[in-house]
Design a protein around this motif. Structure first.
Motif, PDB file in Angstrom:
ATOM      1  N   GLY A   1       0.773  -1.266  -0.200  1.00  0.00           N
ATOM      2  CA  GLY A   1      -0.091   0.081   0.123  1.00  0.00           C
ATOM      3  C   GLY A   1       0.831   1.311   0.106  1.00  0.00           C
ATOM      4  O   GLY A   1       2.016   1.179   0.127  1.00  0.00           O
TER       5      GLY A   1
ATOM      6  N   ASN B   1      -5.105  -1.442   7.324  1.00  0.00           N
ATOM      7  CA  ASN B   1      -5.420  -1.290   5.724  1.00  0.00           C
ATOM      8  C   ASN B   1      -4.809  -2.742   5.173  1.00  0.00           C
ATOM      9  O   ASN B   1      -5.452  -3.243   4.337  1.00  0.00           O
ATOM     10  N   TYR B   2      -3.549  -2.931   5.541  1.00  0.00           N
ATOM     11  CA  TYR B   2      -3.084  -4.397   4.953  1.00  0.00           C
ATOM     12  C   TYR B   2      -4.056  -5.664   5.230  1.00  0.00           C
ATOM     13  O   TYR B   2      -4.451  -6.162   4.203  1.00  0.00           O
TER      14      TYR B   2
ATOM     15  N   ARG C   1      -5.218  -0.479  -0.357  1.00  0.00           N
ATOM     16  CA  ARG C   1      -4.148  -0.096  -0.890  1.00  0.00           C
ATOM     17  C   ARG C   1      -3.632   1.068  -0.919  1.00  0.00           C
ATOM     18  O   ARG C   1      -2.480   1.572  -0.944  1.00  0.00           O
TER      19      ARG C   1
END
Length: 137
Positions: A68, A125-126, A131
């Protein structure tokens, strides 16, 4: 604008975190292997170099996956590239004990409370497959 690289080292559902020490920035809080592009190197090469300098491991370019990008604002404006790896050569060793006083594996979905906030957001987020994100605006 500084370009930073960050690495999620993943093993058996756990992520490697390092506790910052004696740096003047977020000391006592957990982060991940990270650094800045030194210029005249692409971000993947910078990440490989930082993994070697901070954790003593060698990662082949095809074993690093893009995870990301974060456009972040704190005291200044930054672009953070995040990568992940679950395969490397060598044993993880704290190569910078003057900047890091702990390297530990944590369940990726059960992080300690003292993770640097933007790093925690990047890990979330991961996990979620996000991303791109902004932080601090």
């Amino acid at each position: 604008m500084p370009v930073a690289v960050h690495l999620f080292l993943i093993r058996e559902g756990k992520i490697l975190l390092l506790r910052r020490f004696n740096t003047g920035y977020e000391d006592g809080n957990y982060s991940i292997v990270a650094g800045h592009s030194d210029g005249n190197e692409d971000v993947k090469s910078a990440m490989i170099r930082e993994a070697r300098e901070e954790a003593g491991i060698e990662i082949k370019p095809n074993n690093i996956q893009f995870a990301g990008v974060m456009h972040r604002k704190s005291d200044d404006e930054r672009i953070d590239f995040f990568f992940s790896a679950d395969l490397w050569d060598g044993q993880i060793v704290n190569m910078e004990p003057h900047k890091c006083d702990d390297l530990s594996w944590f369940e990726i979905d059960n992080l300690p409370p003292n993770v640097i906030p933007y790093i925690k957001k990047a890990i979330t987020n991961y996990i979620s497959g996000v991303r791109f994100d902004t932080y601090g605006w």
